[in-house]
Every structure is written in structure tokens, then in C-alpha cells.
Motif scaffolding. Structure first.
Motif, PDB file in Angstrom:
ATOM      1  N   THR A  33     -30.092 -44.799  40.464  1.00 38.34           N
ATOM      2  CA  THR A  33     -29.067 -44.962  41.503  1.00 38.34           C
ATOM      3  C   THR A  33     -27.709 -45.237  40.884  1.00 38.34           C
ATOM      4  OG1 THR A  33     -30.728 -45.833  43.038  1.00 38.34           O
ATOM      5  CG2 THR A  33     -28.420 -46.274  43.553  1.00 38.34           C
ATOM      6  N   GLY A  34     -27.682 -46.076  39.862  1.00 39.06           N
ATOM      7  CA  GLY A  34     -26.422 -46.374  39.183  1.00 39.06           C
ATOM      8  C   GLY A  34     -25.826 -45.145  38.522  1.00 39.06           C
ATOM      9  N   ILE A  35     -26.671 -44.326  37.899  1.00 39.16           N
ATOM     10  CA  ILE A  35     -26.190 -43.103  37.247  1.00 39.16           C
ATOM     11  C   ILE A  35     -25.575 -42.157  38.271  1.00 39.16           C
ATOM     12  CG2 ILE A  35     -26.941 -41.012  36.046  1.00 39.16           C
ATOM     13  CD1 ILE A  35     -29.009 -42.764  34.593  1.00 39.16           C
ATOM     14  N   ILE A  36     -26.231 -41.996  39.410  1.00 37.07           N
ATOM     15  CA  ILE A  36     -25.718 -41.092  40.455  1.00 37.07           C
ATOM     16  C   ILE A  36     -24.376 -41.582  40.963  1.00 37.07           C
ATOM     17  CG2 ILE A  36     -26.131 -40.243  42.797  1.00 37.07           C
ATOM     18  CD1 ILE A  36     -29.135 -40.263  42.137  1.00 37.07           C
ATOM     19  N   ALA A  37     -24.255 -42.894  41.211  1.00 39.78           N
ATOM     20  CA  ALA A  37     -22.987 -43.453  41.680  1.00 39.78           C
ATOM     21  C   ALA A  37     -21.887 -43.248  40.651  1.00 39.78           C
ATOM     22  CB  ALA A  37     -23.166 -44.949  41.980  1.00 39.78           C
ATOM     23  N   ALA A  38     -22.226 -43.434  39.368  1.00 38.46           N
ATOM     24  CA  ALA A  38     -21.231 -43.266  38.314  1.00 38.46           C
ATOM     25  C   ALA A  38     -20.758 -41.819  38.235  1.00 38.46           C
ATOM     26  CB  ALA A  38     -21.822 -43.707  36.971  1.00 38.46           C
ATOM     27  N   ILE A  39     -21.670 -40.868  38.401  1.00 38.13           N
ATOM     28  CA  ILE A  39     -21.300 -39.453  38.337  1.00 38.13           C
ATOM     29  C   ILE A  39     -20.341 -39.094  39.461  1.00 38.13           C
ATOM     30  CG2 ILE A  39     -22.194 -37.104  38.640  1.00 38.13           C
ATOM     31  CD1 ILE A  39     -24.690 -37.975  37.100  1.00 38.13           C
ATOM     32  N   PHE A  40     -20.640 -39.517  40.673  1.00 37.07           N
ATOM     33  CA  PHE A  40     -19.768 -39.199  41.809  1.00 37.07           C
ATOM     34  C   PHE A  40     -18.370 -39.777  41.610  1.00 37.07           C
ATOM     35  CE2 PHE A  40     -23.587 -37.999  44.142  1.00 37.07           C
ATOM     36  CZ  PHE A  40     -23.112 -36.969  44.954  1.00 37.07           C
ATOM     37  N   LEU A  41     -18.296 -41.034  41.190  1.00 33.48           N
ATOM     38  CA  LEU A  41     -16.989 -41.663  41.010  1.00 33.48           C
ATOM     39  C   LEU A  41     -16.232 -41.022  39.855  1.00 33.48           C
ATOM     40  CD1 LEU A  41     -14.946 -43.826  41.740  1.00 33.48           C
ATOM     41  CD2 LEU A  41     -16.234 -45.459  40.328  1.00 33.48           C
ATOM     42  N   THR A  42     -16.906 -40.730  38.767  1.00 32.32           N
ATOM     43  CA  THR A  42     -16.246 -40.148  37.602  1.00 32.32           C
ATOM     44  C   THR A  42     -15.756 -38.732  37.881  1.00 32.32           C
ATOM     45  OG1 THR A  42     -17.626 -41.488  36.130  1.00 32.32           O
ATOM     46  CG2 THR A  42     -16.499 -39.598  35.145  1.00 32.32           C
ATOM     47  N   ARG A  43     -16.533 -37.941  38.615  1.00 30.56           N
ATOM     48  CA  ARG A  43     -16.097 -36.583  38.970  1.00 30.56           C
ATOM     49  C   ARG A  43     -14.772 -36.624  39.731  1.00 30.56           C
ATOM     50  NH1 ARG A  43     -19.460 -32.035  39.330  1.00 30.56           N
ATOM     51  NH2 ARG A  43     -18.472 -31.502  41.312  1.00 30.56           N
ATOM     52  N   ALA A  44     -14.678 -37.520  40.700  1.00 33.37           N
ATOM     53  CA  ALA A  44     -13.454 -37.614  41.498  1.00 33.37           C
ATOM     54  C   ALA A  44     -12.274 -38.064  40.642  1.00 33.37           C
ATOM     55  CB  ALA A  44     -13.676 -38.577  42.667  1.00 33.37           C
ATOM     56  N   ARG A  45     -12.511 -39.035  39.770  1.00 31.56           N
ATOM     57  CA  ARG A  45     -11.416 -39.563  38.962  1.00 31.56           C
ATOM     58  C   ARG A  45     -10.975 -38.561  37.881  1.00 31.56           C
ATOM     59  NH1 ARG A  45      -9.858 -44.470  38.304  1.00 31.56           N
ATOM     60  NH2 ARG A  45     -10.088 -44.391  36.020  1.00 31.56           N
ATOM     61  N   TYR A  46     -11.928 -37.853  37.293  1.00 31.08           N
ATOM     62  CA  TYR A  46     -11.557 -36.889  36.260  1.00 31.08           C
ATOM     63  C   TYR A  46     -10.814 -35.706  36.871  1.00 31.08           C
ATOM     64  CZ  TYR A  46     -12.018 -34.133  31.967  1.00 31.08           C
ATOM     65  OH  TYR A  46     -11.769 -33.395  30.818  1.00 31.08           O
ATOM     66  N   ALA A  47     -11.225 -35.272  38.050  1.00 31.58           N
ATOM     67  CA  ALA A  47     -10.507 -34.191  38.733  1.00 31.58           C
ATOM     68  C   ALA A  47      -9.091 -34.619  39.074  1.00 31.58           C
ATOM     69  CB  ALA A  47     -11.266 -33.788  40.000  1.00 31.58           C
ATOM     70  N   ALA A  48      -8.903 -35.875  39.481  1.00 33.37           N
ATOM     71  CA  ALA A  48      -7.565 -36.379  39.800  1.00 33.37           C
ATOM     72  C   ALA A  48      -6.667 -36.396  38.571  1.00 33.37           C
ATOM     73  CB  ALA A  48      -7.664 -37.788  40.397  1.00 33.37           C
ATOM     74  N   ARG A  49      -7.260 -36.473  37.398  1.00 33.06           N
ATOM     75  CA  ARG A  49      -6.480 -36.457  36.165  1.00 33.06           C
ATOM     76  C   ARG A  49      -6.187 -35.043  35.688  1.00 33.06           C
ATOM     77  NH1 ARG A  49      -7.700 -41.833  35.521  1.00 33.06           N
ATOM     78  NH2 ARG A  49      -6.703 -42.847  33.737  1.00 33.06           N
ATOM     79  N   GLY A  50      -6.752 -34.058  36.346  1.00 30.17           N
ATOM     80  CA  GLY A  50      -6.510 -32.669  35.986  1.00 30.17           C
ATOM     81  C   GLY A  50      -7.658 -32.020  35.261  1.00 30.17           C
ATOM     82  N   GLY A  51      -8.785 -32.732  35.137  1.00 27.81           N
ATOM     83  CA  GLY A  51      -9.927 -32.181  34.442  1.00 27.81           C
ATOM     84  C   GLY A  51     -10.879 -31.450  35.363  1.00 27.81           C
ATOM     85  N   ASN A  52     -11.743 -30.653  34.778  1.00 24.49           N
ATOM     86  CA  ASN A  52     -12.757 -29.930  35.534  1.00 24.49           C
ATOM     87  C   ASN A  52     -13.929 -30.881  35.793  1.00 24.49           C
ATOM     88  OD1 ASN A  52     -14.754 -28.295  36.521  1.00 24.49           O
ATOM     89  ND2 ASN A  52     -14.615 -26.754  34.922  1.00 24.49           N
ATOM     90  N   PRO A  53     -14.248 -31.189  37.045  1.00 23.94           N
ATOM     91  CA  PRO A  53     -15.328 -32.148  37.324  1.00 23.94           C
ATOM     92  C   PRO A  53     -16.687 -31.714  36.811  1.00 23.94           C
ATOM     93  CG  PRO A  53     -14.604 -31.046  39.349  1.00 23.94           C
ATOM     94  CD  PRO A  53     -13.616 -30.692  38.293  1.00 23.94           C
ATOM     95  N   GLU A  54     -16.866 -30.390  36.572  1.00 20.23           N
ATOM     96  CA  GLU A  54     -18.149 -29.944  36.034  1.00 20.23           C
ATOM     97  C   GLU A  54     -18.375 -30.461  34.610  1.00 20.23           C
ATOM     98  OE1 GLU A  54     -20.473 -28.571  37.889  1.00 20.23           O
ATOM     99  OE2 GLU A  54     -18.989 -28.885  39.475  1.00 20.23           O
ATOM    100  N   ILE A  55     -17.282 -30.784  33.915  1.00 19.21           N
ATOM    101  CA  ILE A  55     -17.401 -31.380  32.587  1.00 19.21           C
ATOM    102  C   ILE A  55     -18.187 -32.692  32.694  1.00 19.21           C
ATOM    103  CG2 ILE A  55     -16.080 -32.597  30.806  1.00 19.21           C
ATOM    104  CD1 ILE A  55     -15.950 -29.720  30.326  1.00 19.21           C
ATOM    105  N   VAL A  56     -17.980 -33.410  33.795  1.00 23.68           N
ATOM    106  CA  VAL A  56     -18.658 -34.692  33.981  1.00 23.68           C
ATOM    107  C   VAL A  56     -20.170 -34.500  34.023  1.00 23.68           C
ATOM    108  CG1 VAL A  56     -18.928 -36.664  35.534  1.00 23.68           C
ATOM    109  CG2 VAL A  56     -16.657 -35.670  35.157  1.00 23.68           C
ATOM    110  N   MET A  57     -20.614 -33.419  34.649  1.00 29.16           N
ATOM    111  CA  MET A  57     -22.046 -33.166  34.716  1.00 29.16           C
ATOM    112  C   MET A  57     -22.625 -32.911  33.325  1.00 29.16           C
ATOM    113  SD  MET A  57     -22.465 -33.638  37.849  1.00 29.16           S
ATOM    114  CE  MET A  57     -24.219 -33.283  37.851  1.00 29.16           C
ATOM    115  N   ASP A  58     -21.900 -32.137  32.515  1.00 29.78           N
ATOM    116  CA  ASP A  58     -22.349 -31.901  31.143  1.00 29.78           C
ATOM    117  C   ASP A  58     -22.385 -33.205  30.355  1.00 29.78           C
ATOM    118  OD1 ASP A  58     -22.416 -29.228  31.808  1.00 29.78           O
ATOM    119  OD2 ASP A  58     -20.456 -28.782  30.934  1.00 29.78           O
ATOM    120  N   ALA A  59     -21.323 -34.007  30.532  1.00 29.71           N
ATOM    121  CA  ALA A  59     -21.250 -35.286  29.818  1.00 29.71           C
ATOM    122  C   ALA A  59     -22.349 -36.235  30.283  1.00 29.71           C
ATOM    123  CB  ALA A  59     -19.875 -35.923  30.031  1.00 29.71           C
ATOM    124  N   ALA A  60     -22.662 -36.189  31.574  1.00 25.63           N
ATOM    125  CA  ALA A  60     -23.692 -37.083  32.111  1.00 25.63           C
ATOM    126  C   ALA A  60     -25.051 -36.778  31.494  1.00 25.63           C
ATOM    127  CB  ALA A  60     -23.763 -36.958  33.626  1.00 25.63           C
ATOM    128  N   GLY A  61     -25.364 -35.497  31.355  1.00 27.31           N
ATOM    129  CA  GLY A  61     -26.643 -35.136  30.763  1.00 27.31           C
ATOM    130  C   GLY A  61     -26.781 -35.659  29.347  1.00 27.31           C
TER     131      GLY A  61
END
Length: 334
Positions: A33-61
Motif C-alpha cells: 500500500t505504501g509503495i502504491i501511494a508513493a508511486i501516485f504522489l511521485t508521478r504527479a510531482r515529477y510531471a509537475a517538474r517537467g518529467g515524464n511520469p512513466e519514468i517513475v514506473m521504471d524507477a519504481a520497479g
């Protein structure tokens, strides 16, 4: 007549449920549950910084796999007496589902793996680390609930109203089974709920990191450094309240020493590294999260994201409007 009101916190009667042959462990559910919450929050924050949120999924794995390995290694190394003794079962070294993941080792090895991934793609690591910091500590807060179900990592006996009841648990044969058994209702002791103290500290850190990042537009790894320093400060005082067996260095618990070193490192980073949040063209020059063609990865610091970036139509962040003496074509990336 004197009335005494007991306001202690009960422990869960059990931490494992069985669906046929399949064990459902609360500890594992909390981590997932913690991992899922972290992924959702990080995707939104990284996209706001100009990054591709799909990078977060690769990094999460990568970070999840290496995080489990690093967390287990840290736990086994710092608690080696429980795994390497004359009557110890070495198989227990690999029994992650029974509890025992050191967050300091998990974050360290997970971050190292993501840093390597980002460097190979020619993308700066710092913006992703800054985006992920609040999500990481949120995941830690949720994961602390797993320690509640496992009746582990608690503090010294206490008579405070919010003391935690530790129950005797047994298996089907009546043998003591603290992790996998079911409560008999017998209260063995009432202790400080250090899992709850750390959980609340971590939630406060989520608010602090989000506020500081928004208020000061922090970048270049400074949000992550603030996370490291603040978490280490909280872990330091929580460790002082714990009474479970632990190895010591110079008379101090191992995690106390580690927390001190992490706090000093985080504070030094905040003092020495300056700079506002990276611009989107630095975070992801091509805007698709892939390795940047025309970008010499040696020209961009993979940690801070600073340096000149050449993408064919940008040079150091300045656009080249068309062919001419200044526009000599895209550089060859390597």
C-alpha cells in the motif's frame, strides 16, 4: 470511589490470515500500500517538474526490488546475532515476509539503482529524487503499520495512557508464535508505541517537504536531502525509546549511529548545495523520458541536473531558431 480509566492501545489479535494454503500478511500489505501511494504522489510531482511520469514506473520497479534487497541486507547485518549463531536457522535470512527490513538500507540501495538508470538514460537524477522524497516518507509511514500487526519495534514499558498492549500469541498447537500466531488475550506488557511515534513523525515530514518545496522551489536534490536529515532526526529520538535487542557501536544502538551520520550528511548537503528548481528542459530535454539524442551525458551533472544541455535546438537552455553560423546541428550523444 476512585475510578481508573485505562486508555491503552490494543495490538491486533493477529498479523497473518490464511486463505486456504495462502497466507495473507498484514506487514506485506502495508508495504505494498505504501509503495502504491508513493508511486501516485511521485508521478504527479515529477510531471509537475517537467518529467515524464512513466519514468517513475521504471524507477519504481528498480527501487522496489533493490529496496527489498538493501533493506534486508541492512537488517541482517545490523542484527546478525539473530541469524548467525550456533542454533540459528540460516533460512530465516531470506524470510522477508516475517518482518525485518531496514529502511536505511532500502532507500540507499534503491536510490543507487535509480541513479544508475537515470544516468544511462542521460537524465538528471536530482529532480526525480526531489519529486520522490515526500512519497518515500509517506510509504514509510504506511509501512510502520506493519510493525503494529507484527508486535515489533516497540519501546520500553510505560504507564502512559497511550501505551501499547503486547499480547501473547500462539499457533494451533499452543506454542508461542509472536508473528504468525493468534492472541490469547493475555497482555504481556504495555510499552511505548514507537511505531506510532515514527508514523506520526513521518506524516509530519510529508507536510514539511511539500510545504518547503512549494514555498522555496527547492531543487538539485535539496528536497531529498531535507527528507534524509528530517527523517534521521526523528529516527534518532525514536531509537532512544526502543528496548528491543540491537547491536551497538561505541555503546550506542546501530540505528542511532546511522541516524546521526545521515542527519549530518543531509544538513551538509543543504548548506553546500544551492539552486532553485530545475527548468523542465533540464529535467527532460526531449520531453519523452528517453535517452536524450544529441545530449552529451558528460555535459549534464546526473545528480544536480546542471550544466549545458545540447538537444539540437537548445544549447544551455537557449533555443536556436534556425540554421546559421550558430546552429551547427545536433551533437552526437554517447
Amino acid at each position: 470511589m476512585t475510578t481508573t480509566l485505562l486508555a491503552t492501545i490494543p495490538s491486533p489479535p493477529q498479523g497473518v490470515w490464511h486463505l486456504g494454503f495462502l497466507p495473507i500478511r498484514a506487514y506485506a500489505l502495508c508495504i505494498v500500500t505504501g509503495i502504491i501511494a508513493a508511486i501516485f504522489l511521485t508521478r504527479a510531482r515529477y510531471a509537475a517538474r517537467g518529467g515524464n511520469p512513466e519514468i517513475v514506473m521504471d524507477a519504481a520497479g528498480i527501487s522496489v526490488i533493490l529496496g527489498i534487497i538493501g533493506g534486508r541486507l541492512y537488517h541482517v547485518i545490523t542484527d546478525y546475532d539473530s541469524y548467525f549463531c550456533s542454533n540459528c536457522d540460516l533460512v530465516q535470512v531470506f524470510m522477508v515476509t516475517n518482518g525485518g527490513l531496514g529502511i536505511m538500507g532500502a532507500v540507499t540501495l534503491g536510490a543507487l539503482g535509480v541513479w544508475i538508470m537515470m544516468r544511462r538514460r542521460g537524465l538528471p537524477f536530482a529532480p526525480l529524487a526531489d519529486a520522490a522524497a515526500p512519497g518515500i516518507i509517506l510509504a514509510q509511514a504506511i509501512g510502520r503499520l506493519g510493525n503494529w500487526f507484527n508486535q515489533e519495534l516497540y519501546g520500553r514499558p510505560t504507564d502512559v495512557p497511550w501505551g501499547l498492549e503486547i499480547y501473547r500469541r500462539v499457533d494451533e498447537t499452543g506454542a508461542t508464535a509472536p508473528l504468525t500466531g493468534r492472541s490469547t488475550g493475555e497482555v504481556l506488557t504495555v510499552v511505548h508505541p514507537t511505531f506510532l511515534y515514527e508514523l506520526l513523525w513521518n506524516l509530519g515530514m510529508v507536510v514539511l517537504l511539500l510545504w518547503a518545496d512549494r514555498r522555496f522551489r527547492m531543487g538539485h536534490g535539496r528536497v531529498f536531502a531535507l527528507y534524509v536529515a528530517a527523517y534521521a532526526a526523528g529516527r534518532f529520538w525514536v531509537e532512544l525509546m526502543r528496548s528491543d535487542p540491537a547491536n551497538h557501536i561505541l555503546g550506542f544502538r546501530v540505528n542511532t549511529v546511522t541516524s546521526t551520520l545521515l542527519f549530518i550528511g543531509g544538513v551538509l548537503f543543504l548548506l553546500l548545495i544551492r539552486g532553485k528548481r530545475e527548468e523542465p528542459e533540464v529535467v527532460d530535454p526531449r520531453g519523452d523520458g528517453s535517452r536524450t539524442e544529441g545530449t552529451d551525458s558528460a555535459g549534464v551533472d546526473p545528480v544536480s541536473g546542471t550544466g549545458d544541455t545540447v538537444t539540437g535546438d537548445r544549447r544551455g537552455g537557449s533555443r536556436v531558431s534556425g540554421p546559421g553560423p550558430e546552429a551547427d546541428g545536433p551533437a552526437t550523444g554517447r
